[in-house]
Design a protein around this motif. Structure first.
Motif, PDB file in Angstrom:
ATOM      1  N   HIS A   1      38.209  36.177  36.448  1.00  0.00           N
ATOM      2  CA  HIS A   1      39.550  36.323  36.750  1.00  0.00           C
ATOM      3  C   HIS A   1      40.037  37.765  37.148  1.00  0.00           C
ATOM      4  CE1 HIS A   1      39.939  32.486  34.024  1.00  0.00           C
ATOM      5  NE2 HIS A   1      38.788  33.095  33.573  1.00  0.00           N
ATOM      6  N   ARG A   2      41.421  37.734  37.660  1.00  0.00           N
ATOM      7  CA  ARG A   2      42.064  38.896  37.812  1.00  0.00           C
ATOM      8  C   ARG A   2      43.461  38.715  37.115  1.00  0.00           C
ATOM      9  NH1 ARG A   2      39.463  43.281  39.849  1.00  0.00           N
ATOM     10  NH2 ARG A   2      37.616  42.598  41.287  1.00  0.00           N
TER      11      ARG A   2
ATOM     12  N   VAL B   1      45.382  45.919  37.176  1.00  0.00           N
ATOM     13  CA  VAL B   1      44.845  44.591  37.340  1.00  0.00           C
ATOM     14  C   VAL B   1      43.595  44.436  36.713  1.00  0.00           C
ATOM     15  CG1 VAL B   1      44.257  42.742  38.881  1.00  0.00           C
ATOM     16  CG2 VAL B   1      46.144  44.023  39.442  1.00  0.00           C
TER      17      VAL B   1
ATOM     18  N   TYR C   1      39.715  43.245  35.599  1.00  0.00           N
ATOM     19  CA  TYR C   1      38.556  42.070  35.724  1.00  0.00           C
ATOM     20  C   TYR C   1      38.350  41.627  34.304  1.00  0.00           C
ATOM     21  CZ  TYR C   1      33.955  40.390  36.394  1.00  0.00           C
ATOM     22  OH  TYR C   1      32.931  39.398  36.645  1.00  0.00           O
TER      23      TYR C   1
ATOM     24  N   ARG D   1      35.447  46.879  37.345  1.00  0.00           N
ATOM     25  CA  ARG D   1      35.838  46.252  38.715  1.00  0.00           C
ATOM     26  C   ARG D   1      37.458  46.061  38.209  1.00  0.00           C
ATOM     27  NH1 ARG D   1      31.091  42.439  36.981  1.00  0.00           N
ATOM     28  NH2 ARG D   1      31.548  43.582  34.982  1.00  0.00           N
ATOM     29  N   SER D   2      38.001  46.756  37.577  1.00  0.00           N
ATOM     30  CA  SER D   2      39.402  46.678  37.360  1.00  0.00           C
ATOM     31  C   SER D   2      40.145  47.809  38.265  1.00  0.00           C
ATOM     32  CB  SER D   2      40.068  47.137  35.872  1.00  0.00           C
ATOM     33  OG  SER D   2      39.404  46.092  34.971  1.00  0.00           O
TER      34      SER D   2
END
Length: 325
Positions: free
Chosen positions: A14-15, A23, A25, A73-74
Motif C-alpha cells: 500500500h501507499r 506518503v 510504504y 520506500r516512503s
C-alpha cells in the motif's frame, strides 16, 4: 537454536498518504487472518527490509511492515518536514485504522522500541502484546553515551577517531551539532561523507563480531542519507524526545504482556536501558542474550526474538480460542 523463518513475499502493498508531503510504504505478508503484528523499524530512518518479515511464523501472524516518514520506500526521501515522534505515533494509528485492525502486537528494536513504547503509552487499548529488542530510552545520558567522548568511544576508540575527524567539530559544538552542520552544508561530497561516517560509526558498533551485512545495509547510499539526516534531526531537536518520560509513563502498560530481549554486549544501547524499563514493567519478561550486541541479526539475538514471537503467538492463540480461560 531457532533460526529466522524462511523468506516470504508480501501479498499486499500500500501507499498511505499521511500528513503532507509524506506518503508511507506499507506491506502485508503471512496469514491474512492471523494475529496482526507491526514491525517497527529502528533508526529513526533505517527503514524495513525483507528480512524483517522473518521473525514471525507466517502461518500464525499477519505481518505488517512500514517505512517511517522519509526513509525506505516512503516518500519524500530523507524529508525532515513534519517528521517527529508525535507524527510517527499518529502514523501508526493511521495504519491500524487503514487496515481495519482492532488491536495488534508490536515488535520493535532500538529506536523501534522507543517508538513502540511511545505509541503503546498513547494507545494502550490497541496493544495485545509487545516484543522489544535493544531498548533505547532516548534519554540525554543515552545520547551522550553514543555521541560524546567517554562512552562507546572508549570501547571503540579507533572507530570514534574516524567519526570525530569527519565531524570537524568546532570548539563550541557537540558532535550531533557538528554533524548537523556537515549534513546541511553546500559541499555535496562533504555531505555524503558525513552521512556515511554517521552510519558507519553505528554499524561498526552494532554487533559483537564484525558483520559485513549490517555494515553494507547501513552504508547503502539511500539508507545512509535518510538515516543520518533523520537520526540527527530527531536527536538534536525533537520536542517529544527532549521532554521524554517513557519510564514515567509505564503505568499505562502495566497490564500489557511483553518480552524484552537485550544483548549483554550492546554498545549502542547499554543493558541498563532494558533493566530500567523492566523495573517499571512487572508484566514484562527480560531476556539478556549473553553473546550478542545490538543487532537483531546476530544468531543468538535472532534465536531469542523468534522464540519470543512464538511464545506470544501461543499465548494469544490460547487466549482467543478460549483454552486459557
Amino acid at each position: 537454536m531457532q533460526a529466522l523463518y524462511p523468506d516470504i513475499k508480501p501479498y499486499q502493498t500500500h501507499r498511505l498518504a499521511v500528513q503532507s508531503p509524506h506518503v508511507l510504504y506499507l506491506e502485508e505478508s503471512g496469514n491474512p487472518e492471523g494475529i496482526p503484528v507491526l514491525f517497527v523499524h529502528g533508526g529513526p530512518g533505517a527503514g524495513s527490509s525483507p528480512k524483517s518479515r522473518c521473525f514471525f511464523d507466517p502461518e500464525i501472524y499477519r505481518i505488517i511492515l512500514f517505512d517511517q516518514r522519509g526513509c525506505g520506500r516512503s516518500e519524500p526521501h530523507a524529508c525532515l518536514l513534519s517528521n517527529n515522534t508525535l507524527a510517527l505515533i499518529d502514523d501508526i494509528e493511521a495504519i491500524r485504522e487503514f487496515l481495519g485492525i482492532h488491536h495488534w502486537v508490536l515488535f520493535g528494536g532500538s529506536w523501534g522500541s522507543t517508538l513502540s513504547l511511545a505509541y503503546a503509552q498513547a494507545h494502550p487499548q490497541r496493544v495485545l502484546a509487545m516484543v522489544l529488542r535493544g531498548i533505547f530510552l532516548a534519554r540525554p545520558e543515552d545520547l551522550r553515551w553514543f555521541y560524546c567522548e567517554g562512552g562507546a568511544s572508549r570501547i571503540f576508540p579507533d572507530y570514534w577517531q574516524e567519526f570525530d575527524e569527519v565531524a570537524n567539530r568546532r570548539a563550541d559544538e557537540s558532535w550531533i551539532d557538528a554533524y548537523h552542520r556537515q549534513l546541511h552544508g553546500d559541499n555535496e561530497l562533504a555531505k555524503m561523507s558525513a552521512a556515511k561516517a554517521w552510519c558507519h560509526w553505528e554499524a561498526r558498533c552494532s554487533t559483537l563480531r564484525p558483520n559485513h551485512d549490517v555494515e553494507e545495509h547501513l552504508l547503502d547510499t539511500h539508507t545512509a542519507v535518510a538515516m543520518s539526516h533523520i537520526e540527527n534531526h530527531f536527536f538534536r531537536s525533537d520536542p517529544y524526545l527532549q521532554e521524554n518520560n517513557l519510564l514515567g509513563n509505564m503505568a499505562a502498560l502495566a497490564e500489557v504482556p511483553a518480552v524484552i530481549v537485550h544483548g549483554r554486549y550492546d554498545m549502542i544501547c547499554p543493558l541498563d536501558n532494558a533493566v530500567s524499563l523492566h523495573e517499571r514493567w512487572p508484566s514484562a519478561e527480560l531476556f539478556v542474550v549473553r553473546d550478542a550486541g545490538h543487532s537483531a541479526f546476530e544468531p543468538s539475538m535472532s534465536d531469542a526474538l523468534v522464540k519470543a514471537t512464538d511464545e506470544i503467538a501461543e499465548v494469544l492463540v490460547r487466549q482467543f480460542s478460549g483454552e486459557g480461560a
